[in-house]
Design an enzyme around this catalytic site. Structure first.
Site, short mmCIF file in Angstrom:
data_model
loop_
_atom_site.label_atom_id
_atom_site.label_comp_id
_atom_site.label_asym_id
_atom_site.label_seq_id
_atom_site.Cartn_x
_atom_site.Cartn_y
_atom_site.Cartn_z
N ARG A 6 0.82 -1.38 0.01
CA ARG A 6 0.23 -0.02 -0.19
C ARG A 6 1.06 1.21 0.03
NH1 ARG A 6 -2.02 2.23 4.68
NH2 ARG A 6 -2.09 0.14 5.34
N TYR A 12 -16.04 17.15 -16.32
CA TYR A 12 -16.50 15.79 -16.42
C TYR A 12 -17.65 15.52 -15.27
CZ TYR A 12 -16.07 10.75 -15.18
OH TYR A 12 -16.37 9.62 -15.04
N ASP A 46 -6.65 18.89 -14.90
CA ASP A 46 -6.85 17.44 -15.57
C ASP A 46 -6.68 17.44 -16.94
OD1 ASP A 46 -8.25 15.43 -16.67
OD2 ASP A 46 -10.23 15.50 -15.62
N LYS A 103 -7.63 6.48 -19.76
CA LYS A 103 -7.96 6.64 -21.11
C LYS A 103 -6.50 6.63 -22.09
CE LYS A 103 -12.00 8.05 -19.34
NZ LYS A 103 -11.95 7.95 -17.88
#
Length: 384
Positions: free
Chosen positions: A47, A99, A171, A196
């Protein structure tokens, strides 16, 4: 290194134990220690850090010219991490054409923790300065925006808040660092939905943050470690593999996107076309200054204004696939009002210009002639 070299070699090293050219997928949750607290290789628990994820995070930092990269289980997990830098009562200024998932997170999750969100167009510096207060701590940008392909002048925003205790986050999913480098323009944080273009093959869900300086990167890493929204090693490997062909793919996406945009601009059934690479785009000059290419995302509306026409068009595409998401090698199409942006209230969509007949295309790397032929037959179906 120049960019085409960076995507392959930036921040990367041969695996030291075997000399493996590709980083192995380290499917381990924990690492042996010599003595309590004395680590063998610097790794303790996956982690906190994992060698496969570390290789990806080093690559992310390299291609965005940042000090620290971090990989997350999704783009929204990455955004969640940024917002956790803030305290109750802090204010965020965000671009209005946002978005849908980001808007949902801002308004339905973080507003109840006393964060205030103000949405503006960022058309000029005066508009921005009019809403900045002493409680403003973060500016959240998308450029180009999703789905209307509006641009925000990143340098203008960064200059406007220079010297203030305000972070600028961008972004960069639509543009990628092949086309646009926000940190070089003055931003503090870059976010990607690595699902993406970075992954590029529609086979992984992932997110990324890149911090401009090491201190901010360490703060973000602590939140990532404490909150746990990490990317697993196999998915890290897939994104890292995708990055190696990013430059090649983005050039093809951009070339095809431009061809599709020109085709749509001259089509008798199309009313508006949203693509920053067209000279008719109202921010074309900014696009030529801020971007090296114009990407593969194209949106358009119908002269009829009818949702039924958009639906029939989408039901008849054959090479394009009707699906959510974007940025894969295959071409995708969707209806934002009913799909990716359905979480934005209808009245707000109307104000922004996200009409019921707006179609968003993610133009892939197929032959442009085949894509245009597919669009043409889908348009023809409307009149059948």
């Amino acid at each position: 290194m120049k960019f085409n070299t960076k995507v392959i070699h930036g921040g990367q090293h041969h695996e030291p134990a075997t000399g493996a050219v590709n980083v192995p997928v380290f499917l381990t949750s924990t690492f042996a220690q010599k003595s309590p607290g004395q680590l063998i290789s610097g790794y303790e628990y996956s982690r906190g850090a994992n060698p496969t994820r570390q290789a990806l995070e080093d690559s992310l930092a390299s291609i965005e010219n940042g000090a620290r990269g971090l990989a997350f289980g999704s783009g929204l997990a990455a955004i969640d991490c940024v917002l956790k830098l803030l305290n109750p009562g802090d204010e965020v200024i965000a671009v209005d054409d946002l978005y849908g998932g980001s808007y949902r997170m801002f308004t339905r999750l973080f507003e109840k923790y006393q964060l205030k969100f103000t949405f503006i167009g960022f058309d000029n510096v005066e508009e921005l300065e009019s809403v900045i207060t002493d409680k403003t701590k973060l500016i959240w940008l998308e450029t180009p925006t999703n789905p209307l392909m509006k641009l925000v002048d990143i340098k203008m925003v960064a200059d406007a808040v220079k010297g203030k205790d305000i972070l600028v986050a961008v972004d960069n999913t639509f543009a990628t660092p092949y086309i646009q480098k926000p940190l070089d323009l003055g931003a503090d944080i870059v976010m990607h939905s690595a699902t993406k273009y970075l992954g590029g093959h529609s086979d992984v869900i992932a997110g990324a943050l890149i911090a401009k300086d090491a201190e901010l990167g360490e703060k973000l890493h602590f939140i990532q470690f404490a909150s746990g929204g990490i990317l697993g090693p196999h998915d890290s490997y897939l994104v890292l593999r995708g990055i190696k062909t990013l430059a090649l793919r983005m050039q093809r996406h951009s070339d095809n996107g431009f061809e599709i945009a020109k085709y749509l601009e001259n089509h008798s059934l199309v009313e508006k076309i949203y693509y920053p690479g067209l000279s008719s785009h109202p921010q074309y000059d900014l696009a030529t200054r801020q971007m090296t290419e114009f990407g593969g995302m194209v949106s358009f509306t119908f002269k009829s204004g009818k949702k039924d026409d958009a639906i029939k068009f989408l039901e008849n595409i054959k090479v394009f696939t009707l699906a959510e998401s974007l940025g894969g090698v295959e071409s995708l199409a969707n209806l934002p009002a009913m799909m990716t942006h359905a979480s934005i209230p209808e009245d707000k969509r109307a104000v922004l210009g996200i009409t019921d007949d707006l179609v968003r295309l993610s133009v892939g790397i197929e032959d442009a002639e085949d894509l245009i032929a597919d669009l043409e037959q889908a348009f023809n179906s409307i009149n059948d």
